[in-house]
Design a protein around this motif. Structure first.
Motif, mmCIF file in Angstrom:
data_model
loop_
_atom_site.group_PDB
_atom_site.id
_atom_site.type_symbol
_atom_site.label_atom_id
_atom_site.label_comp_id
_atom_site.label_asym_id
_atom_site.label_seq_id
_atom_site.Cartn_x
_atom_site.Cartn_y
_atom_site.Cartn_z
ATOM 1 N N THR A 157 -13.630 4.387 5.341
ATOM 2 C CA THR A 157 -13.559 5.534 4.418
ATOM 3 C C THR A 157 -12.128 5.821 3.986
ATOM 4 O O THR A 157 -11.901 6.295 2.878
ATOM 5 N N TRP A 158 -11.159 5.525 4.815
ATOM 6 C CA TRP A 158 -9.755 5.751 4.466
ATOM 7 C C TRP A 158 -9.356 4.969 3.208
ATOM 8 O O TRP A 158 -8.452 5.389 2.483
ATOM 9 N N ARG A 159 -10.030 3.887 2.933
ATOM 10 C CA ARG A 159 -9.694 3.057 1.767
ATOM 11 C C ARG A 159 -10.007 3.758 0.444
ATOM 12 O O ARG A 159 -9.496 3.375 -0.592
ATOM 13 N N LYS A 160 -10.856 4.795 0.494
ATOM 14 C CA LYS A 160 -11.289 5.478 -0.725
ATOM 15 C C LYS A 160 -10.599 6.818 -0.942
ATOM 16 O O LYS A 160 -10.919 7.520 -1.891
ATOM 17 N N GLU A 161 -9.692 7.199 -0.073
ATOM 18 C CA GLU A 161 -8.975 8.466 -0.209
ATOM 19 C C GLU A 161 -7.712 8.227 -1.028
ATOM 20 O O GLU A 161 -6.775 7.598 -0.545
ATOM 21 N N PRO A 162 -7.659 8.734 -2.271
ATOM 22 C CA PRO A 162 -6.547 8.415 -3.179
ATOM 23 C C PRO A 162 -5.155 8.741 -2.624
ATOM 24 O O PRO A 162 -4.261 7.909 -2.694
ATOM 25 N N SER A 163 -4.951 9.928 -2.071
ATOM 26 C CA SER A 163 -3.609 10.281 -1.598
ATOM 27 C C SER A 163 -3.216 9.436 -0.394
ATOM 28 O O SER A 163 -2.082 8.984 -0.279
ATOM 29 N N LEU A 164 -4.165 9.191 0.486
ATOM 30 C CA LEU A 164 -3.889 8.347 1.641
ATOM 31 C C LEU A 164 -3.646 6.914 1.194
ATOM 32 O O LEU A 164 -2.740 6.242 1.678
ATOM 33 N N SER A 165 -4.436 6.481 0.247
ATOM 34 C CA SER A 165 -4.295 5.126 -0.260
ATOM 35 C C SER A 165 -2.896 4.883 -0.825
ATOM 36 O O SER A 165 -2.272 3.867 -0.547
ATOM 37 N N LEU A 166 -2.392 5.817 -1.614
ATOM 38 C CA LEU A 166 -1.054 5.671 -2.186
ATOM 39 C C LEU A 166 0.001 5.657 -1.086
ATOM 40 O O LEU A 166 0.888 4.807 -1.073
ATOM 41 N N ARG A 167 -0.101 6.584 -0.141
ATOM 42 C CA ARG A 167 0.871 6.650 0.953
ATOM 43 C C ARG A 167 0.849 5.369 1.774
ATOM 44 O O ARG A 167 1.897 4.821 2.120
ATOM 45 N N LEU A 168 -0.332 4.859 2.056
ATOM 46 C CA LEU A 168 -0.442 3.640 2.839
ATOM 47 C C LEU A 168 0.071 2.426 2.077
ATOM 48 O O LEU A 168 0.708 1.552 2.655
ATOM 49 N N ARG A 169 -0.215 2.371 0.800
ATOM 50 C CA ARG A 169 0.295 1.253 0.003
ATOM 51 C C ARG A 169 1.811 1.218 0.054
ATOM 52 O O ARG A 169 2.419 0.157 0.179
ATOM 53 N N GLN A 170 2.437 2.383 -0.050
ATOM 54 C CA GLN A 170 3.896 2.442 0.010
ATOM 55 C C GLN A 170 4.397 2.062 1.396
ATOM 56 O O GLN A 170 5.354 1.304 1.528
ATOM 57 N N LYS A 171 3.740 2.582 2.422
ATOM 58 C CA LYS A 171 4.171 2.312 3.788
ATOM 59 C C LYS A 171 4.006 0.840 4.156
ATOM 60 O O LYS A 171 4.835 0.267 4.854
ATOM 61 N N PHE A 172 2.913 0.223 3.685
ATOM 62 C CA PHE A 172 2.600 -1.134 4.099
ATOM 63 C C PHE A 172 2.863 -2.191 3.029
ATOM 64 O O PHE A 172 2.356 -3.297 3.119
ATOM 65 N N GLU A 173 3.640 -1.859 2.041
ATOM 66 C CA GLU A 173 4.000 -2.819 0.997
ATOM 67 C C GLU A 173 4.616 -4.084 1.607
ATOM 68 O O GLU A 173 4.481 -5.176 1.075
ATOM 69 N N PHE A 174 5.280 -3.921 2.749
ATOM 70 C CA PHE A 174 5.946 -5.042 3.405
ATOM 71 C C PHE A 174 4.984 -6.167 3.787
ATOM 72 O O PHE A 174 5.400 -7.301 3.978
ATOM 73 N N LEU A 175 3.689 -5.883 3.865
ATOM 74 C CA LEU A 175 2.727 -6.916 4.250
ATOM 75 C C LEU A 175 2.610 -8.043 3.236
ATOM 76 O O LEU A 175 2.124 -9.119 3.567
ATOM 77 N N LYS A 176 3.039 -7.787 2.029
ATOM 78 C CA LYS A 176 2.942 -8.822 0.999
ATOM 79 C C LYS A 176 3.990 -9.912 1.198
ATOM 80 O O LYS A 176 3.954 -10.931 0.532
ATOM 81 N N THR A 177 4.916 -9.678 2.112
ATOM 82 C CA THR A 177 5.967 -10.642 2.403
ATOM 83 C C THR A 177 5.688 -11.277 3.757
ATOM 84 O O THR A 177 5.332 -10.604 4.702
ATOM 85 N N GLU A 178 5.881 -12.584 3.824
ATOM 86 C CA GLU A 178 5.682 -13.317 5.088
ATOM 87 C C GLU A 178 6.538 -12.700 6.185
ATOM 88 O O GLU A 178 7.640 -12.249 5.937
ATOM 89 N N PRO A 179 6.024 -12.704 7.434
ATOM 90 C CA PRO A 179 6.766 -12.071 8.529
ATOM 91 C C PRO A 179 8.193 -12.577 8.692
ATOM 92 O O PRO A 179 9.112 -11.795 8.891
ATOM 93 N N PHE A 180 8.395 -13.880 8.637
ATOM 94 C CA PHE A 180 9.747 -14.408 8.830
ATOM 95 C C PHE A 180 10.665 -14.047 7.682
ATOM 96 O O PHE A 180 11.865 -13.884 7.855
#
Length: 185
Positions: A157-180
């Motif tokens: 359900t968290w995936r459908k909450e707009p404000s949470l979704s935006l905050r999480l996208r910003q917080k976890f943007e780093f996932l689009k980059t390989e760990p190393f």
């Protein structure tokens, strides 16, 4: 987005060993053996190895799952309803990267590791073995989720909450980059 409940032909769980085997203070093989009793468990990697890459990939045994591109790891995760993620220890804030990758792939992480994991993940997005308190209790709860569509939905359900979704996208943007590559930034 979450994977569709009905898209899972098998209620399976993946475990992606990161090549550390018996390093750290947590013994992953104990968790793997418990989950193998009730689930089809695909363990990718060198330790506790039970599954190879699909033939359309490289058809090779993975020595270290982290050497595989992020896209390949996400595709492997998406085949399963859950991802068993065992941290290296119980230290605060030391959250295994596979938690983020499982969330990104749309599956439910079953996590044992950092005790403050809920400070960092979306609300009701993971199964915390720390909070449940035992391997068997965790296994039983995961089995209950796998058989209950309504309960399974609550973990997405968290995936459908707009404000949470935006905050999480910003917080976890780093996932689009390989760990190393993240180390260099």
């Amino acid at each position: 987005p979450a994977m569709e409940f009905i898209s899972f032909t098998e209620k399976s769980i993946s475990y992606m060993d990161t090549g550390t085997c018996h390093k750290g203070t947590i013994r992953a093989e104990n968790w793997v053996s418990v989950f193998e009793t009730k689930f089809k468990l695909a363990s990718y990697g060198r330790c506790e190895h039970t599954a190879d890459l699909p033939p359309n990939k490289k058809n090779k045994k993975i020595n270290n799952i982290e050497e595989e591109p992020l896209e390949s790891r996400l595709e492997l995760l998406k085949k399963h309803m859950f991802a068993l993620v065992i941290g290296y220890n119980l230290e605060e804030d030391f959250i295994h990267e596979m938690v983020w990758e499982a969330l990104y792939a749309g599956v439910i992480p079953v996590y044992y590791g950092a005790v403050n994991v809920f400070d960092h993940v979306p609300p009701n997005s993971i199964v915390s073995a720390n909070a449940i308190g035992s391997k068997e209790g965790t296994l039983n709860y995961v089995k209950q989720i796998s058989n209950n569509y309504t309960l399974w939905q609550t973990f997405h359900t968290w995936r459908k909450e707009p404000s949470l979704s935006l905050r999480l996208r910003q917080k976890f943007e780093f996932l689009k980059t390989e760990p190393f590559c993240r180390i260099c930034k």
